[in-house]
Design an enzyme around this catalytic site. Sequence first.
Site, PDB file in Angstrom:
ATOM      1  N   THR A  64       4.498   0.888  -4.889  1.00  0.00           N
ATOM      2  CA  THR A  64       4.085  -0.502  -5.086  1.00  0.00           C
ATOM      3  C   THR A  64       4.094  -0.922  -6.555  1.00  0.00           C
ATOM      4  O   THR A  64       4.434  -2.076  -6.856  1.00  0.00           O
ATOM      5  CB  THR A  64       2.713  -0.750  -4.432  1.00  0.00           C
ATOM      6  OG1 THR A  64       2.830  -0.475  -3.031  1.00  0.00           O
ATOM      7  CG2 THR A  64       2.232  -2.175  -4.621  1.00  0.00           C
ATOM      8  N   PHE A 108       0.820  -1.205   0.000  1.00  0.00           N
ATOM      9  CA  PHE A 108       0.000   0.000   0.000  1.00  0.00           C
ATOM     10  C   PHE A 108       0.856   1.258   0.000  1.00  0.00           C
ATOM     11  O   PHE A 108       0.704   2.137   0.841  1.00  0.00           O
ATOM     12  CB  PHE A 108      -0.939  -0.008   1.208  1.00  0.00           C
ATOM     13  CG  PHE A 108      -1.728  -1.279   1.311  1.00  0.00           C
ATOM     14  CD1 PHE A 108      -2.705  -1.599   0.379  1.00  0.00           C
ATOM     15  CD2 PHE A 108      -1.463  -2.187   2.325  1.00  0.00           C
ATOM     16  CE1 PHE A 108      -3.408  -2.783   0.471  1.00  0.00           C
ATOM     17  CE2 PHE A 108      -2.172  -3.373   2.423  1.00  0.00           C
ATOM     18  CZ  PHE A 108      -3.146  -3.676   1.491  1.00  0.00           C
ATOM     19  N   CYS A 109       1.747   1.346  -0.949  1.00  0.00           N
ATOM     20  CA  CYS A 109       2.729   2.423  -1.040  1.00  0.00           C
ATOM     21  C   CYS A 109       2.650   3.031  -2.439  1.00  0.00           C
ATOM     22  O   CYS A 109       2.297   2.344  -3.397  1.00  0.00           O
ATOM     23  CB  CYS A 109       4.123   1.826  -0.769  1.00  0.00           C
ATOM     24  SG  CYS A 109       5.505   2.941  -1.037  1.00  0.00           S
ATOM     25  N   GLY A 110       3.004   4.268  -2.563  1.00  0.00           N
ATOM     26  CA  GLY A 110       3.043   4.896  -3.876  1.00  0.00           C
ATOM     27  C   GLY A 110       4.033   4.239  -4.818  1.00  0.00           C
ATOM     28  O   GLY A 110       3.928   4.374  -6.040  1.00  0.00           O
TER      29      GLY A 110
END
Length: 181
Positions: free
Chosen positions: A59, A55-57
Site C-alpha cells: 500500500t 490493507f496490503c504490504g
Amino acid sequence: MTDRSRRMLVAAPLLMAAAPGQTAFDFRLEALEGGPLALADFRGRALLVVNTASFCGFTPQYEGLQALHDRFAARGFSVIGVPSNDFRQESADAAKIREFCETVYGITFPMAGLTTVRGPHAHPLFTWLAARAGGPPRWNFHKYLVARDGLAVRAFSTSTGPAHPELVQAVEAALGTAAAG
C-alpha cells in the site's frame, strides 16, 4: 431471465474484450465516487493502470504513484487507481477507500470503484490488459503501462515500485511517442 440469457450476460464481457481494433480508451470503469470513469477521456495520454488495495504490504506504493502522476501529468500521463478486493485486502466501502487514499497518501489521480481484476469475472479492461501484457495481476499494485495509442501495453509486477528506474524509463519512453493529448 432464462439460463441462456444469464450465460450470455456473463460471456458478454469476454466477447467485448476481444473486439478487433479495440484500445484501452474504449473501456469504462465505475468511478470511486460513482458514475462513469471513461478511459476515452484520457485518449492520447499514457496511462498507468494499477490495481490497488488499502490493507496490503505494498500500500505505501500509493505515495510513489502520486509522485509519478504529479511528475508526468503535464506531459500527458495519468495514473488510474483501481481498488480491488481480489486478494482480500480492500474495504468494500467506497467512501472509506477515498478517505484513506486522500488522508493517508493525498491521492489526486483518478480512482475507479471496487473492481474485479482477475478470474472469470474480471472487468473487461483487465481481461484486455492481461491478454496484451503477460497475464492478470498476481497481487495488488500490479501495473499496466498503456501507450498513448491505447494499444501497446507493458506490465510491471507488484515488486516494481513506482520509482523503479525501469518503470520511470518506460513512462518517459511512452510519453516520447507522440504529442500530449
